[in-house]
Design an enzyme around this catalytic site. Structure first.
Site, PDB file in Angstrom:
ATOM      1  N   HIS A 134       0.830  -1.216   0.000  1.00 23.41           N
ATOM      2  CA  HIS A 134       0.000   0.000   0.000  1.00 23.41           C
ATOM      3  C   HIS A 134       0.858   1.258   0.000  1.00 23.41           C
ATOM      4  O   HIS A 134       0.587   2.214  -0.722  1.00 23.41           O
ATOM      5  CB  HIS A 134      -0.906   0.014   1.234  1.00 23.41           C
ATOM      6  N   ILE A 135       1.916   1.248   0.844  1.00 19.49           N
ATOM      7  CA  ILE A 135       2.744   2.456   0.952  1.00 19.49           C
ATOM      8  C   ILE A 135       3.561   2.653  -0.321  1.00 19.49           C
ATOM      9  O   ILE A 135       3.638   3.764  -0.857  1.00 19.49           O
ATOM     10  CB  ILE A 135       3.624   2.389   2.222  1.00 19.49           C
ATOM     11  N   ILE A 146      11.981   4.951   4.241  1.00 20.54           N
ATOM     12  CA  ILE A 146      10.904   5.285   5.168  1.00 20.54           C
ATOM     13  C   ILE A 146      10.332   4.003   5.777  1.00 20.54           C
ATOM     14  O   ILE A 146       9.263   4.027   6.386  1.00 20.54           O
ATOM     15  CB  ILE A 146       9.763   6.099   4.489  1.00 20.54           C
ATOM     16  N   ALA A 147      11.059   2.884   5.603  1.00 16.04           N
ATOM     17  CA  ALA A 147      10.502   1.586   6.004  1.00 16.04           C
ATOM     18  C   ALA A 147      11.063   1.147   7.363  1.00 16.04           C
ATOM     19  O   ALA A 147      10.456   1.428   8.413  1.00 16.04           O
ATOM     20  CB  ALA A 147      10.765   0.568   4.914  1.00 16.04           C
ATOM     21  N   ARG A 148      12.199   0.482   7.340  1.00 17.64           N
ATOM     22  CA  ARG A 148      12.856   0.034   8.565  1.00 17.64           C
ATOM     23  C   ARG A 148      14.367   0.184   8.392  1.00 17.64           C
ATOM     24  O   ARG A 148      14.911  -0.174   7.333  1.00 17.64           O
ATOM     25  CB  ARG A 148      12.532  -1.428   8.850  1.00 17.64           C
ATOM     26  N   GLU A 192      17.570   2.473  16.352  1.00 19.65           N
ATOM     27  CA  GLU A 192      16.877   3.689  16.832  1.00 19.65           C
ATOM     28  C   GLU A 192      16.787   3.679  18.355  1.00 19.65           C
ATOM     29  O   GLU A 192      16.591   2.617  18.940  1.00 19.65           O
ATOM     30  CB  GLU A 192      15.465   3.738  16.210  1.00 19.65           C
ATOM     31  N   HIS A 209      12.084   8.970  12.593  1.00 16.15           N
ATOM     32  CA  HIS A 209      10.999   7.991  12.427  1.00 16.15           C
ATOM     33  C   HIS A 209       9.633   8.680  12.575  1.00 16.15           C
ATOM     34  O   HIS A 209       8.883   8.415  13.528  1.00 16.15           O
ATOM     35  CB  HIS A 209      11.143   6.842  13.435  1.00 16.15           C
TER      36      HIS A 209
HETATM   37  C1  8YV Z   1       5.101   4.244  14.020  1.00 12.98           C
HETATM   38  C2  8YV Z   1       5.647   2.503  12.211  1.00 12.98           C
HETATM   39  O1  8YV Z   1       6.258   4.959  14.235  1.00 12.98           O
HETATM   40  O2  8YV Z   1       3.607   1.723  11.341  1.00 12.98           O
HETATM   41  C3  8YV Z   1       4.738   1.449  11.687  1.00 12.98           C
HETATM   42  O3  8YV Z   1       5.174   0.303  11.601  1.00 12.98           O
HETATM   43  O4  8YV Z   1       6.811   2.331  12.257  1.00 12.98           O
HETATM   44  C4  8YV Z   1       5.086   3.819  12.604  1.00 12.98           C
HETATM   45  O5  8YV Z   1       3.860   4.088  12.089  1.00 12.98           O
HETATM   46  C5  8YV Z   1       4.936   3.340  15.169  1.00 12.98           C
HETATM   47  O6  8YV Z   1       4.242   2.181  14.920  1.00 12.98           O
HETATM   48  C6  8YV Z   1       4.343   4.141  16.299  1.00 12.98           C
HETATM   49  O7  8YV Z   1       3.764   3.382  17.280  1.00 12.98           O
END
Ligand code: 8YV
Length: 303
Positions: free
Chosen positions: A144-145, A220-222, A251, A269
């Site tokens: 989706h993203i 913007i993922a991990r 992080e 993040h």
């Molecule tokens: C949030 C995220 O920073 O959706 C995710 O997996 O990394 C981010 O949306 C996080 O989940 C905040 O609780």
């Protein structure tokens, strides 16, 4: 009188904003030992860890409600084996994360942040930037993203290409099965794939090399999807033009080398961190828990 509220464990990563609404519904715990036999729910964030040992230690656990879409820290097999629901907050954060990906890309190419810093320090004459329009945009991940990023990038881009587990024939963009080939064919590589063991260090020195000295990496993922040491080395020797990073390997630690680089734009993040998005995410966590404890199917369960 016995408290009628079920017991819920908040694991590290659960956002502080959820505490007050959760406390209206649940007796909250921060340590599993505090009520191991009574805990029926867990609330956490996208990077939280709920492993097999934690699940095994909570015999009454029924639901794991995640505020986010990441779930690489959740042992889904262990949850499934005990018929424990796992819920995420999909869709409500897609636009915000995609917006940030585009903002990072444009900021890197147009030197937005470094120019802002220089101007505040009294400067005016900035070096020339890189043109953003007309680039080949490669997406690693087409969920989706990834699709929301591709749609946004489309009007700027010469071409949109992607690598994902399988081609998605319904999408108008060019599929390349191999990540290195994708990097080779792209000017901007945007990481939008799920984290976890399967993608750890997928963006390694060879992929960065293929992206090349004019290439830009956006993540913007991990953090762990990118080999951060290899990224720093490539940026230091000019093997990569720049990077826009919202996530990091460890992080909230951000390597000093990255902090010192003008060709990178760094973000703590913040992909889903808009007031609107976070309100919708919190509401969805509560909707999932409320549905479950009413005996109904949670609206966004993945298990
Ligand atoms: C949030 C995220 O920073 O959706 C995710 O997996 O990394 C981010 O949306 C996080 O989940 C905040 O609780």
């Amino acid at each position: 009188m016995v408290d009628p509220r079920p017991d819920l464990l908040l694991v590290p990563g659960a956002p502080a904003t959820l505490e007050a609404p959760l406390a209206e519904r649940f007796v909250l715990h921060r340590r599993p030992e505090a009520a191991a036999d009574a805990i029926r729910a867990i609330a956490g964030g996208g990077s939280s860890v709920v492993d097999a040992a934690l699940i095994a230690g909570l015999p009454a656990l029924e639901i794991i409600a995640i505020h986010g879409v990441g779930h690489e820290g959740i042992d889904l097999a262990a949850a499934r084996a005990r018929n424990i629901r796992v819920t995420l907050t999909p869709d409500v954060l897609t636009d915000d994360v995609a917006d940030l990906a585009i903002a990072l890309w444009l900021s890197v190419h147009r030197r937005l942040v470094v120019n802002d810093r220089a101007l505040r320090a009294g400067g005016w004459n900035a070096p020339l930037a890189r043109r953003a329009s007309g680039r080949r945009i490669g997406l690693f991940g087409m969920g989706h993203i990834g699709q929301a990023i591709a749609r946004r990038a489309q009007p700027f881009a010469a071409e949109i290409l992607y690598t994902s587990r399988a081609a998605k024939p319904d999408l108008p963009w060019r599929f390349l099965p191999d990540l290195r080939a994708l990097a080779q064919a792209s000017d901007v590589l945007i990481v939008a794939v799920a984290g976890g063991a399967a993608t750890r260090h997928a963006v390694d020195a060879a992929v960065l090399d293929a992206l090349g000295p004019e290439g830009v990496l956006i993540n913007i993922a991990r953090g762990p999807i990118v080999d951060e040491a290899a990224l720093i080395a490539a940026l230091e020797r000019g093997g990569l033009a720049g990077a826009g990073l919202d996530v990091f390997e460890d992080e909230p630690r951000v390597p000093k080398a990255l902090l010192a680089m003008d060709q990178v734009v760094l973000s703590p993040h913040q992909g889903s961190a808009t007031r609107e998005g976070r309100a919708q995410m919190a509401a969805l966590v509560l909707a999932n828990l409320d549905a479950h404890f009413r005996g109904e199917a949670p609206p966004s369960a993945i298990v």
